[in-house]
Scaffold this active site. Structure first.
Site, short mmCIF file in Angstrom:
data_model
loop_
_atom_site.label_atom_id
_atom_site.label_comp_id
_atom_site.label_asym_id
_atom_site.label_seq_id
_atom_site.Cartn_x
_atom_site.Cartn_y
_atom_site.Cartn_z
N ASP A 29 0.73 -1.26 -0.11
CA ASP A 29 0.07 -0.05 0.08
C ASP A 29 1.02 1.07 0.09
O ASP A 29 2.35 1.06 0.19
CB ASP A 29 -0.89 0.05 1.33
N ASP A 89 -0.29 5.10 0.67
CA ASP A 89 -0.60 6.16 1.70
C ASP A 89 -0.62 5.64 2.87
O ASP A 89 -1.52 4.61 3.47
CB ASP A 89 -1.97 6.73 1.35
C1 XBP Z 1 -5.56 6.15 0.26
C2 XBP Z 1 -6.51 6.94 -0.19
C3 XBP Z 1 -6.55 7.89 -0.83
C4 XBP Z 1 -5.77 9.19 -0.72
C5 XBP Z 1 -6.26 10.30 -1.66
O1 XBP Z 1 -6.04 4.89 0.99
O2 XBP Z 1 -7.74 6.57 0.62
O3 XBP Z 1 -7.89 8.23 -1.29
O4 XBP Z 1 -6.29 9.62 0.58
O5 XBP Z 1 -5.73 9.73 -2.85
P1 XBP Z 1 -5.15 3.58 0.89
P2 XBP Z 1 -6.60 10.40 -4.10
O6 XBP Z 1 -3.95 3.56 1.67
O7 XBP Z 1 -5.74 2.31 1.39
O8 XBP Z 1 -4.86 3.17 -0.60
O9 XBP Z 1 -6.91 11.68 -3.77
O10 XBP Z 1 -5.65 10.40 -5.24
O11 XBP Z 1 -7.61 9.22 -4.45
MG MG Z 2 -3.01 3.17 3.42
#
Ligand code: XBP
Ligand code: MG
Length: 263
Positions: free
Chosen positions: A18, A20
């Site tokens: 993952d 973020d």
């Molecule tokens: C990450 C997210 C994303 C980011 C924003 O979740 O939820 O929406 O916050 O990215 P994970 P975008 O780590 O579970 O993948 O604005 O590009 O969608």
């Molecule tokens: Mg995440």
């Protein structure tokens, strides 16, 4: 798998990350700030402070998050155009601000991430990314933290709208594994959130969790181990759930042990 009457160990082949919250703490000082700048630029009085953003993170995907905010928090918002188009435009502006933040070096990788990626490459483990964020964001993060070559370290960057259902649906993990030609029992997933582990677990993967400020209280009952960080030799992790044996930081040896002892 049973061979000659004995249970054969499945070899670990791939690591699926993952982005973020896992590779970097991108949410509070990255995505959140970029959303707020995009709102301001669009002349909106919306503002997402830290605590509200923590609630909004239950909805993965930036466009989905904006829509959820409008539907849940604003009673009488009238979009100046078709709502879908409005959200897409606002989100494009947010992505530009986010990439600008990354280019300015605002978001470093979390502890242990670079070391672990290098170690994995050295022992020939295959690398993939499975994330809900926009693909450009992933490339910008890798470029600005690890250098231009790092995008090529990953066989697949599975991201954003490439699958119709974002996490907690398992689709993005299925997509990444299909592209890599790997089965779930040959891989380990690295996640930081409840939505993340719901996705990886539903995809049949063993999951290693590194929590962050937004996710520390999430439910990680299905995790192989929960750590506060991957850590470094001089920066040991705290084990929040599970058993790390004698290990003080996450390395390939510990990952292989967790993979072999998976239930
Ligand atoms: C990450 C997210 C994303 C980011 C924003 O979740 O939820 O929406 O916050 O990215 P994970 P975008 O780590 O579970 O993948 O604005 O590009 O969608
Ligand atoms: Mg995440």
């Amino acid at each position: 798998m049973i061979e000659n009457g004995q249970v054969a160990m499945t070899e670990l082949r791939g690591l699926l990350f993952d982005v973020d919250g896992t590779l970097a703490d991108t949410e509070r000082d990255g995505h959140r700030v970029a959303f707020n700048r995009a709102f301001q630029e669009a002349g909106l009085v919306w503002n997402w402070p830290d605590a509200l953003y923590g609630e909004l993170l239950t909805i993965t995907g930036g466009k989905e998050r904006i829509r959820h905010y409008i539907e849940t928090y604003l009673d009488d918002f009238q979009a100046p155009m078709d709502l879908d188009e409005f959200i897409v435009g606002l989100h494009q502006s947010k992505t530009a601000y986010y990439m600008h933040l990354l280019a300015g070096g605002a978001i470093p990788l979390r502890s242990g991430v670079k070391r672990l990626l290098l170690e994995a490459r050295e022992v020939g483990l295959r690398l993939g990314i499975a994330t809900t964020t926009t693909p450009e964001n992933v490339e910008a993060l890798l470029l600005n933290t690890l250098g231009a070559d790092a995008v090529g370290w990953f066989e697949i960057i599975a991201a954003g709208d490439v699958v119709p259902k974002k996490k907690p649906a398992p689709d993005i993990y299925f997509y990444a594994m299909e592209k890599m030609g790997l089965r779930p029992d040959q891989c380990i997933a690295f996640e930081d959130s409840e939505n993340g582990i719901r996705a990886s677990h539903a995809a049949g993967l063993t999951s290693i969790i590194t929590v962050n400020g937004y996710t520390r209280e999430h439910n990680f009952a299905d995790a192989a181990i929960v750590l506060d960080q991957m850590g470094e030799p001089d920066l040991p992790f705290d084990v929040l759930q599970g058993d790390a044996g004698d290990h003080a930081y996450l390395n390939i040896e510990l990952i292989k042990q967790l993979h072999q002892s998976r239930g």
